[in-house]
Scaffold this active site. Structure first.
Site, short mmCIF file in Angstrom:
data_model
loop_
_atom_site.label_atom_id
_atom_site.label_comp_id
_atom_site.label_asym_id
_atom_site.label_seq_id
_atom_site.Cartn_x
_atom_site.Cartn_y
_atom_site.Cartn_z
N THR A 1 -17.91 -14.68 4.52
CA THR A 1 -16.87 -13.46 4.19
C THR A 1 -17.63 -12.08 4.00
O THR A 1 -16.17 -11.38 3.95
CB THR A 1 -16.60 -13.77 3.47
OG1 THR A 1 -16.02 -13.79 2.06
CG2 THR A 1 -15.89 -14.94 3.33
N THR B 1 -21.17 -19.48 0.66
CA THR B 1 -22.34 -19.02 -0.64
C THR B 1 -22.14 -21.05 -0.98
O THR B 1 -23.56 -21.36 -1.37
CB THR B 1 -22.03 -18.72 -1.92
OG1 THR B 1 -20.82 -19.04 -2.02
CG2 THR B 1 -21.60 -17.43 -1.64
N ASP B 2 -21.34 -21.77 -0.68
CA ASP B 2 -21.45 -23.18 -1.25
C ASP B 2 -22.97 -24.51 -0.62
O ASP B 2 -23.19 -24.69 -1.45
CB ASP B 2 -20.28 -24.30 -0.41
CG ASP B 2 -19.31 -23.85 -1.86
OD1 ASP B 2 -19.02 -22.77 -2.63
OD2 ASP B 2 -17.62 -24.08 -1.54
N LYS C 1 -26.84 -21.88 -6.36
CA LYS C 1 -26.00 -21.89 -6.90
C LYS C 1 -25.58 -22.60 -8.05
O LYS C 1 -25.12 -23.63 -7.92
CB LYS C 1 -25.11 -22.11 -5.96
CG LYS C 1 -22.88 -21.58 -5.44
CD LYS C 1 -22.49 -21.76 -4.96
CE LYS C 1 -21.23 -21.11 -5.52
NZ LYS C 1 -20.00 -21.34 -4.45
#
Length: 416
Positions: free
Chosen positions: A86, A162-163, A239
């Site tokens: 994004t 990011t996941d 993360k």
């Protein structure tokens, strides 16, 4: 009501005033995106609604999904590969959707500061939600990176959701020897939010992409403030929060270094491979039939039988503490290893090191043929096992490589 999606309106109700852009809604409430970046849903009954501005027509798209922004001969060349991240996303207020706009012009329009650092080229590899990542996509991505380096890119930025970014960063760490920086970057918060981290992350990532840090790394916010980004090894990062901007942290390691956002200077802490040290080398074959299994108290050992009978080629177990499972799992671990299926023990603790020689259970697990995962993160051990099995089917060789640090995934001495 005399307004449409995308119009700017004012709603007055119960002494409160809300102003914003009309967003889509699935209820009877009117939803507006306010200047703060947050959405508010208001029941229109008893409210006074005033139309402030009509939505502007959406311009026709003339940009191509790939291209090069206006170039300066003096600046290094950086390719930004999009996988569905994004960095340059935009909100279409008529639909409420965040859409990825990804020509080079779109990136520059969203984050013009990067043109002061490098000549930018944009390329879409695929456009997926990161949770839809598959092993074959890692192979495609590795090949795309190699093509751009062969075509003269001085650095690569991979825009990624990011996941699952930590999985992809680990995969490319093993699949590629690189002469230039390969930098993964993402955004925890979409571009329409005032607290978005997309611009700062992208600018810091671009600085790393033109540096001499020829590693596969992840560059993301280091703190809740807009002060610096951390540069993480692609095999040592995780993360650790669902939504904080500094969600990414190095585990069992310090970061390689930091990028100061105000000065754009890079400070390194750990050793790294320098630009030009390696020739480009691609080993992108993976064995997808590997599984990561989390042991929990009372878990049925027949879980392992399922993977044996389903034709899996490798197993990583996320055990307790030092790398333990209950004793009734051990016969099935032995069944796996006797069938030529490597079993790697890691820990749910994340911080610290697996050691199956302290307690009797651990010693029995080793006797059953399991491989200690040292201080590798479970997901990194999974990706590494996929990669190792893509290079060799010999169980002894697989065990030797899994116990050896290939791309900084195992530290000689784990941090306390």
């Amino acid at each position: 009501m005399d307004f449409e999606l995308g119009d700017r309106i004012r709603i007055e109700k119960d002494g409160n005033v809300y102003e914003g852009i009309v967003m889509p809604t699935t209820t009877d409430h009117v939803v507006v995106k306010m200047v703060s970046g947050y959405n508010a849903g208001i029941d229109p009954e008893g409210a006074t609604i005033t139309l402030l501005d009509k939505a502007q027509p959406k311009p026709s798209a003339k940009k191509t999904p790939e291209g090069k922004a206006k170039a300066s001969k003096k600046l290094p060349k950086v390719t930004i590969l999009s996988t569905g991240g994004t960095i340059a996303s935009k909100v279409d207020y008529r639909t409420g959707a965040v859409t990825a706009q990804f020509s080079a012009d779109d990136i520059v329009d969203a984050i013009p500061e990067i043109t002061e650092i490098a000549n930018i080229r944009g390329r879409v590899v695929y456009n997926i939600l990161s949770e839809n990542m598959k092993t074959e996509y890692w192979t495609e991505l590795a090949q795309a990176v190699a093509e751009e380096i062969e075509n003269g890119a001085d650095g690569i930025i991979v825009a990624h959701g990011t996941d699952t970014m930590m999985y992809s960063a680990a995969a490319l760490s093993f699949m590629l020897k690189t002469p230039v920086p390969i930098v993964f970057v993402g955004s925890q918060r979409s571009a329409d939010r005032p607290s978005s981290d997309n611009a700062m992350n992208a600018i810091c990532a671009t600085k790393v992409a033109v540096s001499d840090i020829a590693e596969v790394c992840v560059v993301m916010h280091d703190s809740a403030c807009d002060d610096r980004c951390a540069i993480h090894y692609g095999t040592k990062v995780r993360k650790m929060h669902t939504s904080r901007r500094n969600a990414f942290q190095s585990i069992n390691s310090e970061p390689i270094g930091y990028v100061d956002y105000s000065t754009k200077k890079i400070e390194t802490i750990l050793p790294y491979t320098k630009r030009g040290t390696h020739e480009l080398e691609v080993k992108s074959t993976l064995e997808p039939k590997c599984a990561l299994i989390k042991f929990v108290p009372g878990a049925d050992p027949e879980i392992l039988s399922y993977y044996i009978d389903s034709g899996y080629k490798g197993i990583v177990i996320e055990g307790t503490g030092l790398g333990h499972v209950s004793t009734d799992w051990i016969p099935n671990i032995r069944r796996l290893t006797e069938a030529g299926i490597p079993v790697v023990m890691t820990s749910q603790c994340l911080n610290g090191r697996v050691c199956d020689r302290v307690y009797d259970t651990g010693r029995d697990i080793l006797k059953a043929g399991a491989i200690e995962g040292e201080d590798m993160l479970p997901e990194v051990a999974l990706v590494k096992l996929m990669w190792v099995l893509g290079q060799s089917g010999n169980l002894e060789e697989v065990a030797a490589i899994m116990g050896t640090s290939v791309e900084n995934e195992i530290t000689e001495c784990t941090l306390k």
